[in-house]
Design an enzyme around this catalytic site. Structure first.
Site, PDB file in Angstrom:
ATOM      1  N   HIS A 137       2.993   1.348 -18.350  1.00  0.00           N
ATOM      2  CA  HIS A 137       3.107   2.059 -17.133  1.00  0.00           C
ATOM      3  C   HIS A 137       2.887   1.022 -15.975  1.00  0.00           C
ATOM      4  O   HIS A 137       2.056   0.280 -16.027  1.00  0.00           O
ATOM      5  CB  HIS A 137       2.350   3.242 -16.777  1.00  0.00           C
ATOM      6  CG  HIS A 137       2.624   4.050 -15.938  1.00  0.00           C
ATOM      7  ND1 HIS A 137       2.157   3.829 -14.682  1.00  0.00           N
ATOM      8  CD2 HIS A 137       3.351   5.228 -15.740  1.00  0.00           C
ATOM      9  CE1 HIS A 137       3.072   4.880 -13.724  1.00  0.00           C
ATOM     10  NE2 HIS A 137       3.479   5.658 -14.506  1.00  0.00           N
ATOM     11  N   GLY A 152       6.249   8.404  -7.578  1.00  0.00           N
ATOM     12  CA  GLY A 152       5.371   8.851  -6.792  1.00  0.00           C
ATOM     13  C   GLY A 152       5.917   8.789  -5.198  1.00  0.00           C
ATOM     14  O   GLY A 152       5.033   9.180  -4.437  1.00  0.00           O
ATOM     15  N   GLU A 155       1.672   1.409 -13.412  1.00  0.00           N
ATOM     16  CA  GLU A 155       0.145   1.683 -12.626  1.00  0.00           C
ATOM     17  C   GLU A 155      -0.637   0.611 -13.229  1.00  0.00           C
ATOM     18  O   GLU A 155      -1.442   0.093 -12.861  1.00  0.00           O
ATOM     19  CB  GLU A 155      -0.074   3.077 -12.335  1.00  0.00           C
ATOM     20  CG  GLU A 155       0.530   3.478 -11.321  1.00  0.00           C
ATOM     21  CD  GLU A 155       0.720   5.197 -11.617  1.00  0.00           C
ATOM     22  OE1 GLU A 155      -0.134   5.761 -12.450  1.00  0.00           O
ATOM     23  OE2 GLU A 155       1.628   5.696 -10.797  1.00  0.00           O
TER      24      GLU A 155
END
Ligand code: PEP
Length: 254
Positions: free
Chosen positions: A94, A172, A96
């Site tokens: 991912h 996001g 992140e």
């Protein structure tokens, strides 16, 4: 014919009670779908989630896995442990994890291999930063991320895996890739895999992730190479997530 997959990445959100409530709501609204539905709660809630989901059509995934099999790796979770408590999927790479925890392409590929060594299905995330898109490097970045796995694990590993294209600038942010942008990269991913094995590429599920929600899921999932979504924020609201699952159901599969 590829079945649509909608996977929810809950990230580091929720409580024990909130997890139970969300799962109850999803069992009531999303378990009757044609699409395959996967939820990825935080590690500490996985075991209880597995019990909730037992016997249902909603499958369980984790958000990360250790590249090592076992041993002195404080704080890490092994693929064997995820398998042991009922996980079927695991997200690897991912953005992140790549950006905040310094995970490089090789480590992600090793996590992919670790997952498969315990029959977990890796959901391999790839995607470019905004500056990379603006610099015309999107395909090169995605190719590099994909090739790391292809080179370490071989193309046959992609026969039991999922790829998620997640443009980092869309995660996001409320800013979604256009259907044309998503289709372009999804087709590129499939072509890259087809360069090594066309039949594996034809069956490979490639999900889109990045501010996907009920209002844009249908048009994204209608693209020929978009096989569903990896959903962050919108997966925390049962009604919204179920609506995405049902939008995926409606869209025409290849
Ligand atoms: C994600 O983090 O995988 C993701 C797709 O997040 P969001 O849907 O919130 O953009």
């Amino acid at each position: 014919m590829r079945r649509k997959i909608v996977a929810g990445n809950w990230k580091m959100h929720g409580t024990r009670a909130g997890t139970a409530a969300l799962l109850e709501a999803l069992l009531a609204t999303a378990s009757d779908s044609d699409s395959l539905c996967v939820v990825c709660p935080p590690f500490v809630y996985l075991h209880e989630a597995a019990r909730f989901l037992e016997g249902s059509t909603i499958l369980l995934g984790a958000q990360d896995v250790c590249a090592e099999a076992q041993g002195a790796y404080t704080g890490e979770i092994a693929a064997s442990m995820l398998k042991d408590i009922g996980c079927r999927y695991v997200i690897v790479g991912h953005s992140e994890r790549r950006a905040l925890y310094g995970e490089d392409d090789l480590l992600v590929a090793r996590k992919f291999a670790a997952a498969q060594s315990h029959s977990l299905i890796p959901i391999l995330c790839v995607g470019e930063q905004l500056s990379e898109r603006e610099g015309g490097q999107t395909h090169a970045v995605v190719a590099r991320q994909l090739d790391a796995v292809l080179d370490l694990c071989g193309v046959h590993a992609l026969a039991s895996a999922v790829v998620a294209y997640e443009p980092v600038w869309a995660i996001g942010t409320g800013r979604t890739a256009s259907t044309a942008q998503a289709q372009d990269v999804h087709a590129f991913i499939r072509a890259r895999v087809a360069g090594r094995d066309a039949s594996i590429a034809a069956e490979l599920p490639v999900l889109y992730g990045g501010s996907c929600k009920a209002s844009n899921a249908a048009e994204l999932c209608a693209m020929p190479d978009v096989d569903g979504g990896l959903i962050g924020g919108a997966s925390l609201k049962a009604e919204e997530f179920a609506a995405i699952v049902h939008a995926a159901d409606q869209s025409k599969s290849q």
